[in-house]
Design an enzyme around this catalytic site. Structure first.
Site, PDB file in Angstrom:
ATOM      1  CD  GLU A 210      -1.177  -0.415   3.489  1.00 22.39           C
ATOM      2  OE1 GLU A 210      -2.309  -0.426   3.009  1.00 22.39           O
ATOM      3  OE2 GLU A 210      -0.778   0.133   4.724  1.00 22.39           O
ATOM      4  CG  HIS A 248      -2.626   0.543   7.460  1.00 20.08           C
ATOM      5  ND1 HIS A 248      -2.683  -0.918   6.754  1.00 20.08           N
ATOM      6  CD2 HIS A 248      -3.475  -0.546   8.052  1.00 20.08           C
ATOM      7  CE1 HIS A 248      -2.919  -1.626   6.657  1.00 20.08           C
ATOM      8  NE2 HIS A 248      -3.983  -1.823   7.891  1.00 20.08           N
TER       9      HIS A 248
END
Lengths: 291, 82
Positions: A210, A248
């Site tokens: 990511e 996150h």
């Protein structure tokens, strides 16, 4: 074959008497994992179902031969729980807890260096070797035993998405690992890629990265030099605006580094097949890996 | 806003808890825009049952591709009729 965990893994659960710890200890046991002990300070002598509870990891290890710990301890105490497990000689420590302070994790990293324990996570779904053992919060029924694909991911949900699509295509998995979304974590992409490369049962690898940090770029360089098995990559967070954290703690584009496009370019340059549409990942795997 | 897509692959989040939340929110807000829900993972059968028995107009999808196509098709058809 598999990496890191298998049917001989003996699991203890730190925080087994908490709500999530209890639910997921039961789910792991129901999947077939050997859940041999729980640890909650002050609750020694109790049992969770048939699983004995101990005050300390050291006592649990001595009494049950546990060699792996799954941690559901709340964030303020989780770093201490990880270090306690390592101090007791636990080989594999899987920290599920989200929200451990970065300063705490820096202490943990320093404490673990030079010790034989491997940390997976924190802020991760855990690790599963389908058909053998499940250590974490992932749904077990979506995976398919027998290999030949290894999965490693920074994202929990996307690990499930990848595994589910592989299974729907009739492709099994050797081991699936969520390494977690925090900026300071234990096992990284390269550790997993290296282990999958050395595992004879793994024939191909799916890697889900990511935005944020440089882990994917470093992994791509490692793959180019050391991995001969086919690798399919996916990068999450392409639509994230710069400077905004996406779910996150580690998933943030700062300045010009950590962008999705940069990661995709690095992966392609190193020979990784990049999937750009998540909905078609399973089909892409079927065509790249064969059946 | 012309449509909502909810895509959840439940791990630590149980699908039944998610479904309860979606149904409650849809009731409370008297939602009028179309909602497409795709669920998989922990306790998914229970979650699907809650959605199906809610009596709310929630559109379900089988996978992420299906969900994206459904919500896109609904929004497009709205734009055409408008």
């Amino acid at each position: 074959m598999s990496i890191f965990v298998n049917k001989n893994t003996r699991l203890l659960v730190q925080g087994i008497t908490g709500r999530e710890g209890q639910f997921h200890a039961r789910q792991c046991a129901a999947y077939g994992t050997n859940v041999v002990a729980g640890v909650t300070p002050g609750k020694a002598g109790q049992k969770m179902d048939d699983i004995p509870v101990f005050n300390t990891v050291m006592n649990a290890v001595k009494a049950t031969g546990a060699n792996c710990s799954m941690i559901f301890v709340p964030p303020p105490f989780a770093a201490d729980a990880i270090m306690e497990a390592a101090d007791a000689g636990v080989e594999m420590i899987v920290a599920i807890t989200e929200g451990i302070p970065v300063m705490d994790m820096m202490r943990v990293k320093n404490f673990l260096s030079g010790k034989p324990s491997r940390l997976i996570g924190p802020n991760c779904p855990g690790i599963i070797t389908p058909g053998e053992c499940k250590i974490g919060i992932m749904p077990g029924q979506i995976s398919k035993p027998g290999g030949p694909i290894g999965v490693v991911s920074r994202s929990g949900t996307l690990t499930y998405e990848v595994v589910h699509q592989l299974t729907c295509q009739g492709i099994g998995q050797t081991t699936c690992i969520g390494i977690g979304g925090d900026p300071v974590n234990g096992t990284n992409f390269i550790d997993c890629l290296d282990a999958f490369q050395k595992d004879p049962a793994t024939a191909g690898i799916v890697m889900v990265g990511e935005i944020g940090g440089t882990a994917e770029e470093e992994a791509a360089a490692f793959i180019q030099q050391h991995v001969t098995k086919p690798v399919i990559g996916f990068i999450a967070g392409l639509t994230a605006p710069p400077g905004r954290r996406m779910g996150h703690a580690g998933a943030i584009i700062s300045g010009s580094s950590g962008t999705g496009q940069g990661k995709i370019a690095a992966m392609k340059a190193c020979g990784i097949t990049v999937c750009e549409n998540l909905g078609t990942l399973g089909e892409l795997c079927a065509s790249v890996f064969g059946k | 806003m012309k449509g909502i897509l909810i895509n959840i692959f439940g791990g630590i989040l149980r699908c039944d808890i998610l479904a309860e939340g979606v149904v409650q929110a849809a009731r409370k807000t008297q939602i009028t825009v179309p909602v497409v829900v795709r669920m998989e993972g922990t306790n998914v059968e229970e979650g699907r049952r809650i959605l199906a028995e809610s009596g709310m107009n929630l559109i379900t999808a089988v996978d992420v591709k299906d969900a994206a196509q459904k919500v896109a098709a609904i929004v497009k058809s709205q734009e055409e009729t408008a």
